[in-house]
Design a protein around this motif. Sequence first.
Motif, mmCIF file in Angstrom:
data_model
loop_
_atom_site.group_PDB
_atom_site.id
_atom_site.type_symbol
_atom_site.label_atom_id
_atom_site.label_comp_id
_atom_site.label_asym_id
_atom_site.label_seq_id
_atom_site.Cartn_x
_atom_site.Cartn_y
_atom_site.Cartn_z
ATOM 1 N N LEU A 348 126.728 120.174 -28.711
ATOM 2 C CA LEU A 348 127.885 119.475 -28.889
ATOM 3 C C LEU A 348 128.332 119.940 -30.407
ATOM 4 C CD1 LEU A 348 126.717 115.936 -27.712
ATOM 5 C CD2 LEU A 348 128.271 117.397 -26.602
ATOM 6 N N ALA A 349 129.762 119.758 -30.585
ATOM 7 C CA ALA A 349 130.145 119.963 -32.020
ATOM 8 C C ALA A 349 129.798 118.732 -33.031
ATOM 9 C CB ALA A 349 131.565 120.125 -32.144
ATOM 10 N N HIS A 350 129.595 117.670 -32.402
ATOM 11 C CA HIS A 350 129.573 116.573 -33.434
ATOM 12 C C HIS A 350 128.872 115.224 -32.812
ATOM 13 C CE1 HIS A 350 133.435 116.090 -32.118
ATOM 14 N NE2 HIS A 350 133.267 114.635 -31.806
ATOM 15 N N ALA A 351 128.162 114.168 -33.449
ATOM 16 C CA ALA A 351 127.715 113.273 -32.661
ATOM 17 C C ALA A 351 128.587 112.164 -33.248
ATOM 18 C CB ALA A 351 126.378 112.863 -32.952
ATOM 19 N N MET A 352 129.094 110.855 -32.421
ATOM 20 C CA MET A 352 129.855 109.814 -32.793
ATOM 21 C C MET A 352 129.356 108.439 -32.448
ATOM 22 S SD MET A 352 133.553 111.380 -30.929
ATOM 23 C CE MET A 352 134.255 109.901 -31.644
ATOM 24 N N ALA A 353 129.975 107.603 -33.049
ATOM 25 C CA ALA A 353 129.281 106.266 -33.265
ATOM 26 C C ALA A 353 129.081 105.802 -31.752
ATOM 27 C CB ALA A 353 130.261 105.185 -33.960
ATOM 28 N N GLY A 354 128.130 105.277 -31.162
ATOM 29 C CA GLY A 354 127.888 104.953 -29.911
ATOM 30 C C GLY A 354 126.922 105.978 -29.185
ATOM 31 N N ASP A 355 127.093 107.246 -29.515
ATOM 32 C CA ASP A 355 126.319 108.327 -28.990
ATOM 33 C C ASP A 355 124.895 108.054 -29.224
ATOM 34 O OD1 ASP A 355 128.660 109.513 -28.184
ATOM 35 O OD2 ASP A 355 128.745 110.975 -29.825
ATOM 36 N N ILE A 356 124.081 108.686 -27.884
ATOM 37 C CA ILE A 356 122.712 108.882 -27.824
ATOM 38 C C ILE A 356 122.702 110.478 -27.502
ATOM 39 C CG2 ILE A 356 120.748 108.695 -26.560
ATOM 40 C CD1 ILE A 356 121.183 105.701 -26.149
ATOM 41 N N VAL A 357 122.015 111.232 -28.838
ATOM 42 C CA VAL A 357 122.414 112.541 -28.867
ATOM 43 C C VAL A 357 120.814 113.154 -29.294
ATOM 44 C CG1 VAL A 357 124.450 112.885 -29.159
ATOM 45 C CG2 VAL A 357 123.136 112.802 -31.191
ATOM 46 N N ALA A 358 120.408 114.330 -29.208
ATOM 47 C CA ALA A 358 119.065 114.915 -29.850
ATOM 48 C C ALA A 358 119.813 115.779 -31.051
ATOM 49 C CB ALA A 358 118.392 115.554 -28.883
ATOM 50 N N VAL A 359 118.877 115.962 -32.137
ATOM 51 C CA VAL A 359 119.438 116.980 -33.196
ATOM 52 C C VAL A 359 118.059 117.856 -33.585
ATOM 53 C CG1 VAL A 359 121.213 115.516 -33.937
ATOM 54 C CG2 VAL A 359 118.927 115.379 -35.198
ATOM 55 N N ALA A 360 118.575 119.020 -33.938
ATOM 56 C CA ALA A 360 117.386 120.004 -34.225
ATOM 57 C C ALA A 360 117.508 120.282 -35.774
ATOM 58 C CB ALA A 360 117.454 121.098 -33.540
ATOM 59 N N GLY A 361 116.526 120.606 -36.291
ATOM 60 C CA GLY A 361 116.413 120.887 -37.741
ATOM 61 C C GLY A 361 115.856 119.978 -38.835
ATOM 62 N N LEU A 362 115.715 118.657 -38.043
ATOM 63 C CA LEU A 362 114.972 117.666 -39.258
ATOM 64 C C LEU A 362 113.350 117.983 -39.384
ATOM 65 C CD1 LEU A 362 116.648 114.283 -37.671
ATOM 66 C CD2 LEU A 362 117.495 116.015 -39.369
ATOM 67 N N LYS A 363 113.177 117.699 -40.622
ATOM 68 C CA LYS A 363 111.669 118.361 -40.889
ATOM 69 C C LYS A 363 110.942 117.009 -41.156
ATOM 70 C CE LYS A 363 113.126 122.758 -41.437
ATOM 71 N NZ LYS A 363 112.622 123.876 -40.372
ATOM 72 N N GLY A 364 111.374 116.228 -41.883
ATOM 73 C CA GLY A 364 110.640 114.945 -42.252
ATOM 74 C C GLY A 364 111.115 113.694 -41.611
ATOM 75 N N SER A 365 111.711 113.697 -40.701
ATOM 76 C CA SER A 365 112.235 112.539 -40.118
ATOM 77 C C SER A 365 111.401 112.312 -38.911
ATOM 78 C CB SER A 365 113.611 112.724 -39.510
ATOM 79 O OG SER A 365 114.368 112.714 -40.600
ATOM 80 N N LYS A 366 110.923 110.833 -38.920
ATOM 81 C CA LYS A 366 109.783 110.245 -37.854
ATOM 82 C C LYS A 366 110.611 109.361 -36.981
ATOM 83 C CE LYS A 366 106.672 112.788 -39.909
ATOM 84 N NZ LYS A 366 106.192 113.975 -39.370
ATOM 85 N N THR A 367 110.018 108.845 -36.007
ATOM 86 C CA THR A 367 110.369 107.711 -35.144
ATOM 87 C C THR A 367 110.606 106.240 -36.263
ATOM 88 O OG1 THR A 367 109.290 108.500 -33.075
ATOM 89 C CG2 THR A 367 109.798 106.128 -33.200
ATOM 90 N N GLY A 368 111.714 105.789 -36.025
ATOM 91 C CA GLY A 368 112.037 104.708 -36.923
ATOM 92 C C GLY A 368 112.842 104.837 -38.201
ATOM 93 N N HIS A 369 113.073 106.300 -38.629
ATOM 94 C CA HIS A 369 113.810 106.551 -39.619
ATOM 95 C C HIS A 369 115.087 106.469 -39.493
ATOM 96 C CE1 HIS A 369 110.311 108.700 -41.795
ATOM 97 N NE2 HIS A 369 109.923 107.747 -41.678
ATOM 98 N N THR A 370 115.784 106.233 -40.679
ATOM 99 C CA THR A 370 117.415 106.078 -40.643
ATOM 100 C C THR A 370 117.834 107.176 -41.292
ATOM 101 O OG1 THR A 370 117.362 103.262 -40.814
ATOM 102 C CG2 THR A 370 119.368 104.603 -41.415
ATOM 103 N N LEU A 371 118.860 107.803 -40.729
ATOM 104 C CA LEU A 371 119.723 108.901 -41.109
ATOM 105 C C LEU A 371 120.989 108.371 -41.423
ATOM 106 C CD1 LEU A 371 118.788 111.839 -38.825
ATOM 107 C CD2 LEU A 371 117.591 111.065 -40.773
ATOM 108 N N CYS A 372 121.765 108.614 -42.666
ATOM 109 C CA CYS A 372 123.194 108.044 -43.074
ATOM 110 C C CYS A 372 123.652 109.204 -43.900
ATOM 111 C CB CYS A 372 122.821 106.905 -43.555
ATOM 112 S SG CYS A 372 121.799 106.733 -45.088
#
Length: 668
Positions: A348-372
């Motif tokens: 996908l080119a982007h993720a929008m509000a309401g989407d459930i997607v997966a992203v690659a490339g995160l190094k230190g993000s764990k279950t329960g963390h907030t991205l913003c």
Amino acid sequence: MNKRQLRNIGIIAHVDAGKTTVSERILYVTGAIHRTGEVHLGNTTMDYDPQERARGITINSAATTVVWCAHQINLIDTPGHIDFNIEVNRSLRVLDGAVVVFDGVAGVEPQTETNWRLADQYGVPRIALINKLDRTGADFARVVAMMAERLGAKPLVMQLPLGQEAEFEGVIDLVSMQALRWPRNGHGQPELTRGGIPEPMLLAAQAAHDALVDSAVEQDDTVLAAYLDGQDVSEAQLRACIRLGTLKQAFVPVFAGSALKNKGVEPLLDAVVDYLPAPEDRAQALGDGDGFAALVFKVVHDEHGALSYLRVYRGQAQAGSMVLNSSTGHKERLSRVVQMHANQREELAHAMAGDIVAVAGLKGSKTGHTLCDPEQPLVLEEIHAPEPVITMAVEPMSREDQASFSKGLHTLVDEDPSLRLSQDNESGQTLLSGVGELQLEVTLEKLRSRFGVTVHTGQPQVALRETVTREASVRYVHKKQSGGPGQFAEVALRIEPLPRGDGLRFANEVTGGAIPREFIPSVEDGVRRAARAGVLAGYPVVDVLVVLEDGSFHDRDSSTLAFELAGSAAFAQAQRDAESVMLEPVMAVQVTTPLDYVGDCIGDLNRRRALVRQQDQVGNAAVIHAMVPLQNLFGYIGSLRALTSGRASYSMQFDHYAEAPRALAAAA
């Protein structure tokens, strides 16, 4: 896409209720796959993990996307086994609605109750499917009654089954007042047909329709007033009222079917679209701003690296953009955004509000963390994993595997937050803790298959706790003088028992400035540090109230460290004076067995220190409900199979901690 045409739903149920079969039929009916997989054949789309196919159960929640009536449905199929309940927990945290599947014979089962309470906790609207109505002993009305009795739900019957057990052929739709059947077409595939309601069913269908209308119209004052004036309620008005009530969780629409026989799937999908919420129906209060905000609810690893599953709550994020992990304070790059179809990925080119997607490339993000958005930081509610109740010592069979062993275990614990890793201070052994034997067994098999490491394991140990049985007070002075500045702190503590499940509470009742306010948190820190290892056998101390009543300080020699040490020592002394005891985890166990073996099963449970609470008969089987200490359940499945010639099954889940026998406490 109009965001009103998006649904994020999960399929949840007790193990063997038919969740994965429902998911497979949904994929087939919507055209996502062209041949249905079968759980018993090990070729399902959603259970793609080799262990899932070998064991015939769902272990990992799997996400996919289908389209029905111009609506995109993001679907998550979750496990039904209690050992993998973290998957249900984190899925419900990010979903907008759920389909709860019930076995038409067994009805409301223990894991269904657990999942239902989780859905209540997260405020997730639900619809229900009573499945397997083609089986011997299936009883639609009885399961509806069980939903009301055991779950405290208000079932809204939407369909009546046409025929029973082997004669089950379809349903009566109480909204359109039509009979729906699934005869096979020329290619041997079931095809939905609509027709009139059979004469013998007309009176029952009309009564059920009237009851449905009576409940639904209460959700809209205008429709209710017209209805009371004698006006007819149109089908569109009725559907709108049902939607309102479902979103408010005033009731739960209940549908009928047999997913294995391809009966009932299309009207279930219609109900997902018609009655379950769109993302904006359950919009969370995120404060001001329109910047990107998402929650990481799952992390998996493969040969390409980490893949993090996100639920986007606000704004959008482009592939390649930088975001802030507000839980850690570090920035991360979303190198790729993908839509998951079980284990297949769609870029996908982007993720929008309401989407459930997966992203690659995160190094230190764990279950329960907030991205913003880095310019609009916020922190979303985290996902809380259950506390482990079982621990096993593990070590690699060869020293050459030590690095892979360590890397593999940390990766698997990263993926499953209900697992814990620790080290035995005396032996130096690595300890793996979890919520059940099956979970630990599956984890070690993943360690072997994914990382090539075979391990030695120690005997599983239960996670004991310590508590006190009576009140005790202690006054403790911490005083140290060695040439330079000294240390001084005096505290007076009172401890007393709390009800089971209340944890450790700290209260400050110091008056008159006997202890300066800045030192009070240090006393609490010391108490909590000491409570991590009780005086009996070093297990955590729970269900205790600690009250700081008095104390004194020195202008020059008092410090935060001195008061922390005083709090720790005072708590340990008070615990000795308060008659400490050991607590052991007790499991709620449900055994389903042919009637011929009931006596043997109850006798075996009694030998395991069980308290048998209830016995029911369902069809030609008995269901035994009991409370059993976890310590006595190791290897239970083998014993149960031997007793019943392999015909009985059981499920269990943690219920509470209870005082352990003195012999167990002495051996701990």
